[in-house]
Motif scaffolding. Sequence first.
Motif, PDB file in Angstrom:
ATOM      1  N   GLN A  85       0.828  -1.206   0.000  1.00 48.12           N
ATOM      2  CA  GLN A  85       0.000   0.000   0.000  1.00 48.12           C
ATOM      3  C   GLN A  85       0.863   1.257   0.000  1.00 48.12           C
ATOM      4  OE1 GLN A  85      -2.558  -0.125   3.396  1.00 48.12           O
ATOM      5  NE2 GLN A  85      -3.777  -1.845   2.633  1.00 48.12           N
ATOM      6  N   GLU A 105     -13.231   4.640 -10.205  1.00 51.71           N
ATOM      7  CA  GLU A 105     -13.319   3.621  -9.141  1.00 51.71           C
ATOM      8  C   GLU A 105     -12.141   2.655  -9.201  1.00 51.71           C
ATOM      9  OE1 GLU A 105     -18.192   3.335  -8.661  1.00 51.71           O
ATOM     10  OE2 GLU A 105     -17.174   2.294 -10.299  1.00 51.71           O
ATOM     11  N   LEU A 109      -9.040   2.146  -6.182  1.00 52.44           N
ATOM     12  CA  LEU A 109      -8.979   0.889  -5.412  1.00 52.44           C
ATOM     13  C   LEU A 109      -7.837   0.838  -4.388  1.00 52.44           C
ATOM     14  CD1 LEU A 109      -9.897  -2.216  -7.600  1.00 52.44           C
ATOM     15  CD2 LEU A 109     -11.006  -1.386  -5.540  1.00 52.44           C
ATOM     16  N   PRO A 110      -6.587   1.145  -4.788  1.00 51.71           N
ATOM     17  CA  PRO A 110      -5.509   1.069  -3.786  1.00 51.71           C
ATOM     18  C   PRO A 110      -5.755   2.013  -2.610  1.00 51.71           C
ATOM     19  CG  PRO A 110      -4.603   1.330  -5.997  1.00 51.71           C
ATOM     20  CD  PRO A 110      -6.073   1.531  -6.106  1.00 51.71           C
ATOM     21  N   VAL A 112      -8.765   2.815  -1.533  1.00 56.25           N
ATOM     22  CA  VAL A 112      -9.827   2.178  -0.746  1.00 56.25           C
ATOM     23  C   VAL A 112      -9.199   1.198   0.242  1.00 56.25           C
ATOM     24  CG1 VAL A 112     -11.779   0.575  -0.839  1.00 56.25           C
ATOM     25  CG2 VAL A 112     -11.608   2.412  -2.511  1.00 56.25           C
ATOM     26  N   PHE A 113      -8.232   0.403  -0.239  1.00 50.80           N
ATOM     27  CA  PHE A 113      -7.597  -0.584   0.642  1.00 50.80           C
ATOM     28  C   PHE A 113      -6.825   0.099   1.761  1.00 50.80           C
ATOM     29  CE2 PHE A 113      -7.385  -3.194  -3.477  1.00 50.80           C
ATOM     30  CZ  PHE A 113      -8.689  -3.614  -3.289  1.00 50.80           C
ATOM     31  N   GLY A 115      -7.870   2.728   3.175  1.00 48.85           N
ATOM     32  CA  GLY A 115      -8.858   3.300   4.088  1.00 48.85           C
ATOM     33  C   GLY A 115      -8.990   4.801   3.932  1.00 48.85           C
ATOM     34  N   ALA A 116      -8.664   5.330   2.739  1.00 46.38           N
ATOM     35  CA  ALA A 116      -8.772   6.770   2.528  1.00 46.38           C
ATOM     36  C   ALA A 116     -10.242   7.173   2.409  1.00 46.38           C
ATOM     37  CB  ALA A 116      -8.036   7.156   1.246  1.00 46.38           C
ATOM     38  N   SER A 117     -10.507   8.452   2.698  1.00 46.65           N
ATOM     39  CA  SER A 117     -11.895   8.920   2.619  1.00 46.65           C
ATOM     40  C   SER A 117     -12.313   9.032   1.156  1.00 46.65           C
ATOM     41  CB  SER A 117     -12.031  10.278   3.293  1.00 46.65           C
ATOM     42  OG  SER A 117     -11.468  11.268   2.467  1.00 46.65           O
ATOM     43  N   LYS A 118     -13.617   8.978   0.940  1.00 44.79           N
ATOM     44  CA  LYS A 118     -14.147   8.973  -0.411  1.00 44.79           C
ATOM     45  C   LYS A 118     -13.751  10.245  -1.167  1.00 44.79           C
ATOM     46  CE  LYS A 118     -18.181   7.368  -2.825  1.00 44.79           C
ATOM     47  NZ  LYS A 118     -19.439   6.676  -2.751  1.00 44.79           N
ATOM     48  N   ARG A 121     -10.115  10.142  -2.164  1.00 43.55           N
ATOM     49  CA  ARG A 121      -9.942   9.145  -3.213  1.00 43.55           C
ATOM     50  C   ARG A 121     -10.315   9.701  -4.577  1.00 43.55           C
ATOM     51  NH1 ARG A 121     -13.147   4.946   0.108  1.00 43.55           N
ATOM     52  NH2 ARG A 121     -14.556   4.910  -1.673  1.00 43.55           N
TER      53      ARG A 121
END
Lengths: 237, 454
Positions: A85, A105, A109-110, A112-113, A115-118, A121
Motif C-alpha cells: 500500500q 473507481e 482501489l488502492p 480504498v484498501f 482506508g482513505a476517505s471517499k 480518493r
Amino acid sequence: MDSIIKITNLSKIYRVGSEKVVALQDVNLELKKGEFCCFLGTSGSGKSTLLNVLAGLEKPSKGSIKIKNVPVEKLSEKKLAEFRQKNIGFIFQSYNLVNYLNAVENVSLPLVFKGASKKERIKKSIDILKAVGLPRHLRHKPTQMSGGQQQRVGIARAFVTNPDIVFADEPTGNLDSKTSKEVLDLMISLSKENDRTLIMVTHDINIAKRADKIVYILDGKVERVEERNVEGTYEQN
Amino acid sequence: MKISDIFSMSFKNLMRRKIRTLLTLIGVLIGTTSITVMMSIGVGMDKSVNEQLRSFGSLNTIQVYGSSFYFYSDDGENNEKQKLDDDAVLKFSQIKGVEAVSPELEAHLRITSGNYEAHVSMVGIDPSIMELFDYNIEKGRLLNENDDGAIVFGSNVPNYFYNPRDSGEMGYRMFMIDGEPPVDVLNDNLKMFYNSYHFGEEVGRERGYNVYGVGVLRQNWENDYRAYINIDYLKKIMKDNDRKQRQQAQSDEVFSPMGRSSNSQSDEYSKVLVKAKDLNDVERIQQVIKDMGYNAYSLAEMRNETNKIMMIIQAILGALGAISLLVAALGITNTMYMSIYERTKEIGVIKVLGCYLSDIRKIFLVEAALIGLIGGVIGMALSYIISSTINFAASYFMGSMDPGQEQIKISISIIPIWLVFFAIGFAILVGVVAGYFPSRRAMKISALEAIRNE
C-alpha cells in the motif's frame, strides 16, 4: 544516488513433482532510487519470477531482498499488504482492471484498501486520470475503452498512491507499437517527475533501450548489467 | 478498508450477477419463511393453550388442602396430620416469593328470598385480598371489609333459586342459564340459614340471618358455583350454629358426633389459596407446601405439562423450517464458491494492490451475510402475509362452524417481535456460516493469479 533495492544471493526453485526447476539462481543486484531499470530476457528466462519475488508476490527459496532496508521475504502477509500500500505500484500486461468499476473507481482501489476517505480518493483519482490523458473517460467502464486507454488507467492506478517503486510486467505486451511508445513515455515521465524507481520486465530490446539500466537475464541468472552513460550508449559494469 | 467500502463492494458484487443472487435469495427466503411460519404456529398454539388454562383460573394461584390422610415424612417419624389453620396460613405467607395467602372456609347454606330458596356453597374469604386473587366483578362490587352479611355471587349461583313448592323444578333451573333468574340477588331481600341437613325438619323455626347481595362475579370456571362472604362473619355464624347444635344435642340427650367433630374443626380452613408473585415461582412454592405435608394443586403444574408438549411441537416445526434453511445455506455456499472461482484473477489483483487478507475475507463474508439479511427481511414480509392468510382462513372456516358466535378471530399463527429478530438474525448467521469456507478460500488465492495470463 541512494540504493533502494538490494538483492543478495537470491534463488527460486520450483518443485514440479519430484523434479526441481531452477527459476532464479544466485542473483545479486542493486537498484538505485529514481532509476528506470529493465529486466530483459526471453520467455522462460526467469525475468518475471525475479519481478514477482521483488514485489513480494512469491517467496524466494534462498537469499534476501531488501527494499528500503526492509527484508521483504520476512514480512507477514499483513505487513506485506501494508508495505505494498505504502511503497509499491503495479502495472500488469493485461491491465487487470475490475470490469464492473469505472475508471475513477478502478484508480481509487488502492486508496480504498488504505482506508482513505471517499472525497480524497475521488480527487486524487481524477487528478491522476487527467495527468495520464483521460479527462474525458472518468466514468467509462474498462469495456468501453481501447487497450491503450485501459493501460493508462492501469498506470494511473499504479501511481495514485505516490509509491517509491513501480513494477511493470510487460506493460506494452498487448499494445501496438505506436500506443506502446505513448504508454512508455507516460510511465517514464510519471516516474522521473517524482524520482520514482520504475522496474519493468520486457523481452523487447527496443523498449529496454529506454531504460537507465538493463539487466540481461538468461536461464535464471543475471548475464550482464548495462548502464547508460551520458552519451546515451550503454556500458557494462 | 472502511466498513462502508466493504459493504458497497460486497453489494456491487451481488448486483453484478442479479439472477444468481436472486435464486440464492429465494432459497434463503423460503427457508426463513418456513421457519417463521412453523414457529409462529407453535407460538399461536402455545398462546391459545395458555389462554384456555387462564380461563380456568389464575395461573399464579396454588390451592392448598389439608392432608386427608396421615402424612409420613421421609424419615419415618413425625407422622402427624397437617392442620390447615392460622399457623399454616402464617407459614405459607413466609415462603419466599409468596405474594398473598387467602384462607377459605366453606359451608353449605340455604338462602331464601320470598318463596324461593337456594342451596349455596358459601365461601368465607378475607375481603381485603379478593382483588389480588383475581376475583373479577361483573355487576355490583367486591366485598368490603366490615360489611357483614354482604355476599358476592358466582355467576351461576342466582340460577339456583327455585320454589320448593313447585316440585322438580330445581333440577332444571341450573341448566336454564338463558332465562332470567327469579330472584334479583342484588336488590331483593335475602335471608340465610345455617342448613345442616339433619336439622331439616326444624327449618321453619329458625330465624336466619339478614344478608344482602352486593355483586356478581364474571364467569369463571373456578367460582361460578360459589358465593363469597366475609370470613369472620362466616366464622361467627358457624360458631353460633355449633353452640345451637350442642344445646340441641344436650336438650335432646342425643349423642351427636357430627356436632362435636364440627366443633373441633372450627379453627381449620377448608382450603387456602396461595398466590405467587412470579409465575415461574409457582412450582417451587407448590413443592415447598407439599413438603410441609399438604395437598397442593396449581394450574401452573398443568401448564408445565402442556408446555413440555408445546416445546416438542415447536421443536419439530422449527426443525422442519431449519432443514429448508440448511438447504438455503448450501445454496449460499455454492454461490459463493462459484463467485470466487470466477473472480480468482480479480482477487489476485486486489491482493497485489495491497488489500489486506482480512478485508478480502470480510468482503465475501459480508456478501454472504447480505444474502442472508435480504432473504430474511423479504422472508419476514412473506411470513406476515402467510400468517395472516392462515388466520383469516381459520377464522373463516372455524368461525362458521360455531353458529352461536359470529366471526370470532382465531389466531393459529402468531409472529411475535422476537421471532422477527430471531429469524432475520438466524438468516444472517446462516449466511455468515455458509460464507465462511468460501471466504477462506478467497483469502488463500495467490497474488500470482493476477500475473497469470490465460
